[in-house]
Design an enzyme around this catalytic site. Structure first.
Site, PDB file in Angstrom:
ATOM      1  CD  GLN A  10      -3.071   1.080   2.072  1.00 44.70           C
ATOM      2  OE1 GLN A  10      -3.216   0.129   2.822  1.00 44.70           O
ATOM      3  NE2 GLN A  10      -3.881   2.115   2.098  1.00 44.70           N
ATOM      4  CG  PHE A  11       1.554   3.735  -3.639  1.00 45.22           C
ATOM      5  CD1 PHE A  11       1.553   5.116  -3.803  1.00 45.22           C
ATOM      6  CD2 PHE A  11       0.589   2.980  -4.314  1.00 45.22           C
ATOM      7  CE1 PHE A  11       0.610   5.736  -4.605  1.00 45.22           C
ATOM      8  CE2 PHE A  11      -0.353   3.600  -5.113  1.00 45.22           C
ATOM      9  CZ  PHE A  11      -0.351   4.981  -5.259  1.00 45.22           C
ATOM     10  CB  THR A  12      -2.018   5.313  -0.381  1.00 39.84           C
ATOM     11  OG1 THR A  12      -2.545   4.195   0.328  1.00 39.84           O
ATOM     12  CG2 THR A  12      -2.349   5.208  -1.863  1.00 39.84           C
TER      13      THR A  12
END
Length: 175
Positions: free
Chosen positions: A107-109
């Site tokens: 989850q790069f966010t």
């Protein structure tokens, strides 16, 4: 490297209507590699996750309500009555101790910078190729260290389903 841990009774990840990973009791690990992260950082984070004591002594996340609930008001945290704690107010067991699973989802966010404007910036996240390499490394290391490891699918449009236990949610950052 960033992680958001959620203690779960069960969790699964679907991609295009198909379940690609699922666990029963354990930890949902939302994982983000940041610029400058490396294998040593990933190893340190994994070791901490596996040892983190956020399960109650009975091996089940949240136990029955405690007899002496924390008083309302004020800003001090109260251990007695804490979610998933034993009678002394402590969570003493790790995911390893309770035989729980790890569901690791990229989850790069998590690297979002919301300090200016209304659109988050993700420039702190590792570039996609580096993020994938470190995510894959983390998963390989997790599988060699823990018997129950499932994953999402890197860079896919995923639907994450979970029954949060407690809730107990712990943000982590290793550098």
């Amino acid at each position: 490297m960033l992680a958001l841990l959620q203690r779960v009774k069960e969790a699964r990840v679907d991609v295009a209507g198909q379940t690609v990973g699922s666990i029963q009791q354990g930890l949902l690990v939302l994982l983000c590699a940041e610029r400058g992260d490396n294998e040593a950082v990933a190893d340190k984070l994994l070791a901490k996750i596996l040892k983190l004591r956020i399960f109650s002594d009975d091996g089940v996340g949240a136990g029955p309500p405690q007899a002496d609930p924390a008083p309302s008001g004020g800003s001090e945290p109260h251990a007695v009555g804490s979610v998933g704690a034993n009678k002394s107010g402590k969570m003493n067991k790790s995911v390893v101790d309770v035989g729980g699973g790890l569901l690791i989802v990229s989850q790069f966010t998590l690297a979002a910078d919301t300090s200016s404007g209304n659109r988050p910036s993700f420039t702190n996240a590792a570039p996609p190729d580096e993020g994938r390499r470190l995510y894959d490394y983390f998963v390989v290391q997790a599988r060699s260290s823990h018997p129950i490891v499932q994953t999402g699918q890197f860079a896919a449009d995923m639907q994450v389903h979970l029954v949060n236990d407690g809730p107990v949610t712990v943000p982590m950052r290793m550098q």
